[in-house]
Design a protein around this motif. Sequence first.
Motif, PDB file in Angstrom:
ATOM      1  N   GLN A 124       0.818  -1.219  -0.007  1.00 18.76           N
ATOM      2  CA  GLN A 124       0.017  -0.195  -0.006  1.00 18.76           C
ATOM      3  C   GLN A 124       0.960   1.341   0.091  1.00 18.76           C
ATOM      4  N   VAL A 125       1.989   1.261   0.815  1.00 19.24           N
ATOM      5  CA  VAL A 125       2.824   2.529   0.855  1.00 19.24           C
ATOM      6  C   VAL A 125       3.731   2.739  -0.647  1.00 19.24           C
ATOM      7  N   PHE A 126       3.933   1.489  -1.217  1.00 19.95           N
ATOM      8  CA  PHE A 126       4.580   1.821  -2.544  1.00 19.95           C
ATOM      9  C   PHE A 126       3.726   2.267  -3.431  1.00 19.95           C
ATOM     10  N   VAL A 127       2.319   1.879  -3.429  1.00 19.01           N
ATOM     11  CA  VAL A 127       1.532   2.256  -4.515  1.00 19.01           C
ATOM     12  C   VAL A 127       1.105   3.755  -3.940  1.00 19.01           C
ATOM     13  N   LYS A 128       1.163   4.103  -2.766  1.00 19.18           N
ATOM     14  CA  LYS A 128       0.585   5.323  -2.333  1.00 19.18           C
ATOM     15  C   LYS A 128       1.465   6.314  -2.630  1.00 19.18           C
ATOM     16  N   PHE A 129       3.061   6.051  -2.535  1.00 15.69           N
ATOM     17  CA  PHE A 129       3.974   7.149  -2.721  1.00 15.69           C
ATOM     18  C   PHE A 129       4.960   7.164  -4.135  1.00 15.69           C
ATOM     19  N   TYR A 130       4.873   5.597  -4.622  1.00 16.30           N
ATOM     20  CA  TYR A 130       5.492   5.517  -5.824  1.00 16.30           C
ATOM     21  C   TYR A 130       4.590   5.181  -7.007  1.00 16.30           C
ATOM     22  N   LEU A 131       3.493   5.072  -6.968  1.00 15.41           N
ATOM     23  CA  LEU A 131       2.522   4.688  -7.953  1.00 15.41           C
ATOM     24  C   LEU A 131       2.892   3.488  -8.690  1.00 15.41           C
ATOM     25  N   ARG A 132       3.570   2.518  -8.014  1.00 17.77           N
ATOM     26  CA  ARG A 132       3.789   0.958  -8.413  1.00 17.77           C
ATOM     27  C   ARG A 132       4.153  -0.088  -7.170  1.00 17.77           C
ATOM     28  N   LYS A 133       3.920  -1.020  -7.469  1.00 18.36           N
ATOM     29  CA  LYS A 133       4.187  -2.003  -6.635  1.00 18.36           C
ATOM     30  C   LYS A 133       5.484  -2.475  -6.483  1.00 18.36           C
ATOM     31  N   PRO A 134       5.893  -2.881  -5.202  1.00 16.62           N
ATOM     32  CA  PRO A 134       7.371  -3.145  -5.154  1.00 16.62           C
ATOM     33  C   PRO A 134       7.898  -4.512  -5.770  1.00 16.62           C
ATOM     34  N   ASN A 168      10.498  12.008  -6.026  1.00 17.94           N
ATOM     35  CA  ASN A 168      10.562  13.424  -6.725  1.00 17.94           C
ATOM     36  C   ASN A 168      10.342  13.342  -8.048  1.00 17.94           C
ATOM     37  N   PHE A 169      10.337  11.926  -8.560  1.00 18.10           N
ATOM     38  CA  PHE A 169      10.029  11.799  -9.895  1.00 18.10           C
ATOM     39  C   PHE A 169       8.491  11.040 -10.162  1.00 18.10           C
ATOM     40  N   TYR A 170       8.043  11.365 -11.523  1.00 15.45           N
ATOM     41  CA  TYR A 170       6.761  10.759 -11.890  1.00 15.45           C
ATOM     42  C   TYR A 170       7.043  10.309 -13.349  1.00 15.45           C
TER      43      TYR A 170
END
Length: 170
Positions: A124-134, A168-170
């Motif tokens: 959930q944290v990866f999707v929330k902050f990085y918009l991807r799955k770990p 910092n990137f998208y």
Amino acid sequence: MRVSKLLIAVVLLATVCIGCKKEVTQNVEYDNIIYDINNEVIYATSSEKTKQKTPLQFISILHTDLFGTGIPPNDLNEMGTLFLSIGDKNIARELILSNWMADINVQLPMMADMRANPDEFVEQVFVKFYLRKPDAYEKKFFVDKITGDMNVTPEFVYLAFALSNEYNFY
């Protein structure tokens, strides 16, 4: 007598034709309902992120990730001015983030939820902050950190993700 039978037959026929109509109902099914929610792209890897967030994008997205709501325009303007007035952008990010993490309205997961299911929490944290799955290594690293160190809190995890270079990137 013949006229009256004919008249009755015509009246009955007219009543049947006019009075008996099949009621037609139409069921409409909508398969593409729009709820005014923006679809977000889920990245497969961090290497797909090639554009750096502007200071205003960083502040706006961080506010949404922490509070669950968009930042008011006046606050965004003030934070943007603050961000630009500090020379070291990493320090600016840390100041904004530490200020917001002290706010009582920050939406952090409960410690018990994080400890109960660290695998789900990390995803959930990866999707929330990085918009991807770990990937498997990232997931194992964070799950091991969470289960191995009782001092790790959801706040520390959120801080680490929000201050990372990838955020910092998208």
